[in-house]
Design an enzyme around this catalytic site. Structure first.
Site, PDB file in Angstrom:
ATOM      1  N   HIS A  17       0.899  -1.138   0.035  1.00 47.68           N
ATOM      2  CA  HIS A  17      -0.047   0.222  -0.087  1.00 47.68           C
ATOM      3  C   HIS A  17       0.857   1.326   0.051  1.00 47.68           C
ATOM      4  O   HIS A  17       0.507   2.232  -0.740  1.00 47.68           O
ATOM      5  CB  HIS A  17      -0.867   0.100   1.186  1.00 47.68           C
ATOM      6  CG  HIS A  17      -1.870  -1.056   1.349  1.00 47.68           C
ATOM      7  ND1 HIS A  17      -2.152  -1.817   2.372  1.00 47.68           N
ATOM      8  CD2 HIS A  17      -2.900  -1.387   0.475  1.00 47.68           C
ATOM      9  CE1 HIS A  17      -2.903  -2.753   2.382  1.00 47.68           C
ATOM     10  NE2 HIS A  17      -3.576  -2.723   1.122  1.00 47.68           N
ATOM     11  N   LYS A  41     -17.654  -6.475   7.292  1.00 48.70           N
ATOM     12  CA  LYS A  41     -16.198  -7.310   7.549  1.00 48.70           C
ATOM     13  C   LYS A  41     -16.004  -6.967   9.059  1.00 48.70           C
ATOM     14  O   LYS A  41     -16.446  -5.786   9.521  1.00 48.70           O
ATOM     15  CB  LYS A  41     -15.236  -6.627   6.599  1.00 48.70           C
ATOM     16  CG  LYS A  41     -15.136  -7.307   5.361  1.00 48.70           C
ATOM     17  CD  LYS A  41     -13.862  -6.651   4.583  1.00 48.70           C
ATOM     18  CE  LYS A  41     -13.748  -6.970   2.977  1.00 48.70           C
ATOM     19  NZ  LYS A  41     -12.581  -6.243   2.488  1.00 48.70           N
ATOM     20  N   ARG A  90      -2.418  -6.196  -8.348  1.00 47.16           N
ATOM     21  CA  ARG A  90      -1.214  -7.151  -7.927  1.00 47.16           C
ATOM     22  C   ARG A  90      -0.975  -8.127  -8.962  1.00 47.16           C
ATOM     23  O   ARG A  90       0.056  -8.384  -9.478  1.00 47.16           O
ATOM     24  CB  ARG A  90      -1.554  -7.806  -6.434  1.00 47.16           C
ATOM     25  CG  ARG A  90      -1.048  -6.946  -5.396  1.00 47.16           C
ATOM     26  CD  ARG A  90      -1.631  -7.486  -4.211  1.00 47.16           C
ATOM     27  NE  ARG A  90      -3.090  -7.264  -4.169  1.00 47.16           N
ATOM     28  CZ  ARG A  90      -4.085  -7.245  -3.220  1.00 47.16           C
ATOM     29  NH1 ARG A  90      -3.377  -7.481  -2.024  1.00 47.16           N
ATOM     30  NH2 ARG A  90      -5.286  -7.239  -3.298  1.00 47.16           N
ATOM     31  N   SER A 128      -2.917  -7.485   3.075  1.00 40.64           N
ATOM     32  CA  SER A 128      -3.162  -7.480   4.741  1.00 40.64           C
ATOM     33  C   SER A 128      -3.611  -8.929   5.216  1.00 40.64           C
ATOM     34  O   SER A 128      -3.148  -9.030   6.291  1.00 40.64           O
ATOM     35  CB  SER A 128      -4.286  -6.446   4.683  1.00 40.64           C
ATOM     36  OG  SER A 128      -4.129  -5.196   4.332  1.00 40.64           O
TER      37      SER A 128
HETATM   38  P1  ADP Z   1      -9.704  -4.036  -0.491  1.00 37.30           P
HETATM   39  O1  ADP Z   1     -10.217  -4.249   0.830  1.00 37.30           O
HETATM   40  O2  ADP Z   1     -10.324  -2.876  -1.380  1.00 37.30           O
HETATM   41  O3  ADP Z   1      -9.016  -5.019  -1.208  1.00 37.30           O
HETATM   42  P2  ADP Z   1      -7.130  -3.329   0.543  1.00 37.30           P
HETATM   43  O4  ADP Z   1      -6.787  -2.425   1.548  1.00 37.30           O
HETATM   44  O5  ADP Z   1      -6.474  -4.684   0.588  1.00 37.30           O
HETATM   45  O6  ADP Z   1      -8.589  -2.985   0.147  1.00 37.30           O
HETATM   46  O7  ADP Z   1      -6.209  -2.524  -0.794  1.00 37.30           O
HETATM   47  C1  ADP Z   1      -6.542  -1.127  -1.024  1.00 37.30           C
HETATM   48  C2  ADP Z   1      -5.783  -1.102  -2.570  1.00 37.30           C
HETATM   49  O8  ADP Z   1      -4.641  -1.378  -2.583  1.00 37.30           O
HETATM   50  C3  ADP Z   1      -6.377  -2.215  -3.543  1.00 37.30           C
HETATM   51  O9  ADP Z   1      -6.265  -1.428  -4.720  1.00 37.30           O
HETATM   52  C4  ADP Z   1      -5.285  -3.266  -3.665  1.00 37.30           C
HETATM   53  O10 ADP Z   1      -5.515  -3.737  -4.967  1.00 37.30           O
HETATM   54  C5  ADP Z   1      -3.951  -2.457  -3.537  1.00 37.30           C
HETATM   55  N1  ADP Z   1      -3.172  -3.212  -2.794  1.00 37.30           N
HETATM   56  C6  ADP Z   1      -3.132  -4.073  -2.112  1.00 37.30           C
HETATM   57  N2  ADP Z   1      -2.036  -4.615  -1.830  1.00 37.30           N
HETATM   58  C7  ADP Z   1      -1.089  -4.313  -2.604  1.00 37.30           C
HETATM   59  C8  ADP Z   1       0.165  -4.679  -2.985  1.00 37.30           C
HETATM   60  N3  ADP Z   1       0.797  -5.469  -2.332  1.00 37.30           N
HETATM   61  N4  ADP Z   1       0.720  -3.903  -3.837  1.00 37.30           N
HETATM   62  C9  ADP Z   1       0.064  -3.010  -4.741  1.00 37.30           C
HETATM   63  N5  ADP Z   1      -1.344  -2.691  -4.465  1.00 37.30           N
HETATM   64  C10 ADP Z   1      -1.814  -3.436  -3.231  1.00 37.30           C
END
Ligand code: ADP
Length: 172
Positions: A17, A41, A90, A128
């Site tokens: 992120h 969630k 990703r 996450s």
């Molecule tokens: P959500 O619950 O909407 O998936 P996340 O917090 O997991 O939210 O992710 C928010 C954004 O960050 C999404 O666009 C996700 O694709 C991106 N993201 C999450 N992990 C990574 C990563 N390792 N590299 C690049 N982008 C990421």
């Protein structure tokens, strides 16, 4: 992009992120990180905790703001007078879902565009959920999250273990 919104759950925020945040902040005039308060969630961290953790990590980034939001993303984007949504991609598995959301949002709010940033190869496996799973089993997460986030996650896991243990004692 004058004002962009980067939405997500960030439960917890990872190096993946942060990589997207840094890159998006250098492309947008102003970047608003929207931390989703999703009632369907059960997150590890409350929305306030997640907002505060990201605020602390981005305190030296002058054009970055962190806010909580609930409800429709396009409503949050409009309320913040933003013109773009940032999403990280990703793998191909992210693509189909993200494309559907982006196209739906464009129908609801034609003035808002979605910008996809390809993940840094270093973090393409990172999510996450993986961080939480490793931490729940006492694994080391320092390769995935900054040191202060690692402390917060480990403390939360310890609290959970104590609660579970107390529940177990009450039942026996
Ligand atoms: P959500 O619950 O909407 O998936 P996340 O917090 O997991 O939210 O992710 C928010 C954004 O960050 C999404 O666009 C996700 O694709 C991106 N993201 C999450 N992990 C990574 C990563 N390792 N590299 C690049 N982008 C990421």
């Amino acid at each position: 992009m004058k004002r962009a919104v980067y939405p997500g759950s960030f439960d917890p925020v990872t190096y993946g992120h942060l990589d997207i945040i840094e890159r998006a902040a250098s492309m947008a005039g102003h970047l608003i990180i929207g931390v989703l308060n999703n009632y369907s969630k059960t997150p590890l961290f409350s929305v306030e905790e997640r907002v505060n953790m990201i605020k602390s990590l981005t305190k030296d980034m002058p054009n970055v703001e962190v806010k909580a939001f609930g409800g429709l993303l396009v409503d949050f984007v409009r309320a913040n007078q933003a013109d773009a949504v940032i999403r990280g991609l990703r793998a191909v598995t992210d693509f189909e879902y993200e494309l559907q959301i982006a196209q739906t949002n464009r129908v609801i709010a034609p003035e808002v565009d979605t910008v996809f940033l390809a993940t840094n190869l270093k973090y393409s496996y990172l999510s996450s959920s993986i961080v939480k799973e490793i931490a729940a089993y006492g694994g080391e997460i320092s390769a995935f999250v900054p040191p202060e986030i690692r402390e917060h996650v480990n403390r939360k896991m310890e609290d959970r273990t104590k609660i579970e243990r107390n529940k177990g004692e009450e039942c026996s």
